[in-house]
Design a protein around this motif. Sequence first.
Motif: not given
Length: 440
Positions: A158-170, A202-204, A241-243, A268-270, A280-282
């Motif tokens: 699972g993932c709590d990050k909610f990057c604006a493009f990503c379905v994983v948190p859902y 892990g997704q994250n 991993s997430h940075p 890093v995506q961009s 929403n990478r923060k």
Amino acid sequence: MTQPKKLYIKTYGCQMNVYDSERMAEALGASGYVPTDAPEDADMILLNTCHIREKAAEKVYSELGRLKGLKAGNPDLKIGVAGCVAQAEGEEILRRQPLVDLVVGPQSYHRLPELEARARSGAKALDTDFPEEDKFDRLGARPKAQRGPTAFLTVQEGCDKFCAFCVVPYTRGAEVSRPAARILDEARALVDRGVAEITLLGQNVNAYHGVGPDGADWGLARLIRELARIEGLERLRYTTSHPNDMEDDLIAAHGDCPELMPYLHLPVQSGSDRILKAMNRKHTAEEYLRLIDRIRAARPDILLSGDFIVGFPGETDADFEDTMSLVRTVGYGQCYSFKYSPRPGTPAAEHDQLPEDVKSERLARLQALLNAQQEAAQQAMVGRTVGVLFEKPGRMPGQLVGKSDHLQAVHVNAPAELMGRIAPVRIVKAAPNSLGGELA
Ligand code: 5AD
Ligand code: SF4
């Protein structure tokens, strides 16, 4: 004795699905199933699906359509859909494709034996709940049979990050970490069966915070250090991993834990701050670059990998040039890059989309740069001596294929006894996707 039933699983997407497919096969083993590679022989076909990129659901429906003939030829054949498309579509799958008998979301695999029995009785079976319990624990102990030298082990989902493009948190839900004691037990069992290298999944995964056997909170670094103490477990890796979750002790582990391999997938995506914010990478591009500096200070020879999305809504030429410039600054060993594709239900899908030809042109330019970096990283290995874990026979007689510490495929003339073992290899030649070496 009744004939064993045959199970065919087709796995799409990430390594977590590969791990889940293994565990599903083991769960259905208890219901009398043995694996088969031939869908036409199967009594049950499971599609373990992925929802991360374009038209995932449509691809599953067309794959299901292709199974019609098999089902017509064998009315006892049961067809199931698992994974993230099962989670996202749920009952809709049963409505749209009547040949499907069973739909099971990624959090409900421990219920497969019940669901299979329901499907066998002629009813439709559906479970896409997010139950509280650790499904892997509910799946019970893993079989004792000897296996190959590398294995995946899911530690976090699972993932709590909610990057604006990503379905994983859902589709995979909120972040959940497995208790460390269960992971350590599973790792010991894998090592007993011949495994020398474990990739923690892990997704994250670097957000891992599980309860330790001492009742304290363990981060990923603590877990890695304990795993590294298992006799016979020679190599550890983790992905993805997430940075923002690269904690100090994890960076330190890259420097002082020899079992932790010098490879890191850190998307890093961009490279544009404006786009990173919209995603929403923060974090900023500069913060990512400073992080990379700290990781390289801890482990100078680390090979870096990442993910990039081009053509995110609102991406200008200047934003894209910022991505190219970040890639030049980092110097990756290997990367994945994608055109942005809107995922229904995610925030970015609501915005105006860039023209397809703009996305294609940017992706081609980015991939040319990434490929050149990968070739340079491969070439840089020539003349070096690295550890190689031999996994399988090569195409040529007398040859074995394994992975270097840096996760590169290496072909070596080596005796079959080295299978499943690590040996030092001097790299003598490099191709874009593999290396050739000699036993040192
Ligand atoms: N469009 C394109 N690429 C995506 N990814 C995730 N969602 C999308 C999307 N909607 C990519 C990201 C992520 C990788 C697993 O897939 O780069 O890191
Ligand atoms: Fe998706 Fe990864 Fe972002 Fe989580 S951190 S929302 S899994 S891209």
